[in-house]
Design an enzyme around this catalytic site. Structure first.
Site, PDB file in Angstrom:
ATOM      1  N   TYR A 158       8.289   0.529   0.176  1.00 50.67           N
ATOM      2  CA  TYR A 158       7.597   0.357   1.457  1.00 50.67           C
ATOM      3  C   TYR A 158       6.266  -0.350   1.217  1.00 50.67           C
ATOM      4  CZ  TYR A 158       5.426   1.209   5.957  1.00 50.67           C
ATOM      5  OH  TYR A 158       4.826   1.029   7.184  1.00 50.67           O
ATOM      6  N   ASP A 256       1.689  -2.457  -5.569  1.00 48.04           N
ATOM      7  CA  ASP A 256       1.240  -1.902  -4.296  1.00 48.04           C
ATOM      8  C   ASP A 256       0.771  -0.486  -4.602  1.00 48.04           C
ATOM      9  OD1 ASP A 256       0.946  -0.577  -1.931  1.00 48.04           O
ATOM     10  OD2 ASP A 256       2.771  -1.353  -1.012  1.00 48.04           O
ATOM     11  N   LYS A 283      -5.805   3.192   2.195  1.00 48.91           N
ATOM     12  CA  LYS A 283      -5.930   4.650   2.377  1.00 48.91           C
ATOM     13  C   LYS A 283      -7.377   5.122   2.198  1.00 48.91           C
ATOM     14  CE  LYS A 283      -1.338   5.239   2.781  1.00 48.91           C
ATOM     15  NZ  LYS A 283      -0.718   5.354   4.068  1.00 48.91           N
TER      16      LYS A 283
END
Ligand SMILES: Cc1ncc(COP(=O)(O)O)c(C=O)c1O
Length: 459
Positions: A158, A256, A283
């Site tokens: 993802y 990632d 984040k």
């Protein structure tokens, strides 16, 4: 037998509805102006999401004044929980001076210096507002640098919601050793598939075959060093092997680290000792405000210089906005080596505690993951790939959903897929409370396990 199934599920759901009547009313109202009453699929769950009214440290309180220990942490993006005094002060001080001044900001420079000092692959970084943008721009940088177009991603990986990564988010079964390339959302052009290749995680032979078959065409390989989907960890030597394969095919390696960055001061790459060419992070680096960054080797990042003769234009109205950078910098300053070790130890305590609870309850579910992120495998074997993890989750039917809701009924808030993240205000007490809640929740779901998913019950 079927009576006990519906009894278990409906009594858990009914308890939740009774405890969260205010949230239910807001959900009904929200449905009138938003499809499903929702604006973020990952945090939606039925019968309705709890509307959280406020957060303090590692606690959340919903509209009905139910208290929760927050193990969601907005999907790992709150490293210090809610309203950390240093972050609050930084936001307050900046708010009265203006939230976004439309100019370069000192806090951005300090934040960038800190990232470059911490993350092995960062010689140079740029900021954007979401992880989605950060992976999009890292992929663009790889194509620009290599002059090639194709990007390899992992099955089940993802990387956000831009078109090019809407491929094999849901893992697909293999055909001739490789997962079938499939668009993961309607509305994404078929042409996207021409730009993307898909390899199974933890499989160096398949990756090598894919790179050989597309020799001279692959710009980059993008992967989460540990797959978020199902919590699949890299096998020993896998990341170093991907690094070697990327080098031998003149492709760039992109990590990632949007979720895994919290695992070490320098991210997963520092812990693994494997340095990619480019990295995307997001984040917690914005201190609870939206912030992401991508960066890497200086020569790859150089064209983002607006004065570069072959510049790659990189814009964003809120890139490096003052209030986010101030919040992010204050948060990062409070997150040092000591905090990393502490939350990773608490993460291990939670994994161990949950695994003891599963074992005592005779339920074949396993707490996995690494560092301060804890995920559940819905079987007691090992998942090497996303498709192993997805198959196990599918076979577990409604169990993840029921456990999530029952844990909420017992004051533990996690991701609906039962992912837990530790924050620095937590202590052993909160971790042990989650373990106790899981032990009790397993008791509640026992009739469902026995009658509906008996393969998950020890004989
Ligand atoms: C590994 C990974 N990449 C990319 C993203 C997308 O980030 P954002 O939601 O900020 O666009 C996420 C979000 O959860 C993620 O976990």
């Amino acid at each position: 037998m079927s009576k006990s199934i519906s009894d278990t599920a409906s009594s858990i759901t009914e308890t939740f509805i009774q405890r969260t009547t205010e949230s239910g009313a807001w959900d009904a109202r929200a449905k009138r102006s938003m499809p499903g009453g929702d604006t973020r699929a990952a945090s939606y769950y039925t019968p309705h999401p709890a509307y959280m009214a406020r957060g303090e440290g590692c606690f959340l309180y919903d509209r009905d004044e139910n208290a929760y220990i927050d193990f969601l942490n907005n999907y790992t993006s709150l490293i210090h929980g809610h309203a950390h005094p240093a972050t609050v002060s930084a936001i307050q001080e900046q708010a009265v001076r203006g939230t976004v001044l439309g100019s370069a900001a000192e806090a951005t420079v300090e934040h960038a210096e800190m990232l470059c000092a911490r993350v092995p692959s960062f010689e140079s970084v740029r900021y954007c507002n979401s992880g989605t943008e950060a992976t999009l721009l890292a992929m663009r940088a790889a194509r620009a640098y290599t002059g090639k177009d194709l990007i390899v991603k992992m099955d089940g990986g993802y990387h956000g919601s831009h078109d090019y990564v809407q491929v094999n988010i849901q893992s697909q079964t293999a055909e001739d050793g490789l997962p079938r390339r499939t668009l993961s959302s309607r509305g994404v052009p078929e042409a996207v598939l021409e730009g993307m290749l898909v390899a199974p995680f933890n499989d160096l032979d398949a990756l090598q075959d894919l790179l050989r078959a597309n020799s001279g065409k692959v710009a980059g390989i993008i992967l989460e060093p540990a797959l978020g989907a199902g919590g699949v960890e890299p096998e020993a030597g896998y990341l170093a092997g991907v690094r070697q394969l990327a080098d031998s095919h003149d492709a760039l390696l992109i990590f990632d680290e949007i979720m895994t960055f919290r695992q070490d001061l320098g991210g997963f790459q520092a812990a693994a000792g494997v340095t990619p060419d480019l990295t995307s992070i997001a984040k917690f680096i914005g201190g609870g405000l939206p912030l992401a960054a991508f960066g890497g080797r200086g020569e790859i990042m150089a064209p983002f210089d607006p004065t570069h003769p072959q510049t790659i234009p990189h814009n964003g109205t809120f890139n490096g906005n003052n209030i986010t950078m101030a919040a992010g910098l204050a948060t990062m300053k409070e997150f040092g080596a000591e905090q990393v070790v502490r939350i990773n130890e608490l993460g291990q305590r939670l994994r161990n505690g949950l695994n003891s609870a599963f074992q005592s309850a005779g339920v074949r579910v396993r707490a996995v993951g690494s560092g301060s992120i804890i995920r559940l495998h819905w079987h007691d074997g090992t998942a090497r790939t996303a498709s192993d993890a997805a198959a196990a989750q599918e076979k577990a039917q409604e169990l993840p959903k029921l456990l999530h809701l029952e844990m909420m009924n017992r004051g533990i808030f996690s991701a609906p897929r039962c992912q837990f993240a530790i924050s620095t205000p937590m202590s052993e007490n909160e971790v042990d409370a989650a373990v106790d809640a899981m032990a009790q929740s397993l008791d509640t779901v026992r009739p469902y396990v026995e009658s509906h998913v008996p393969h998950l019950a020890h004989g």
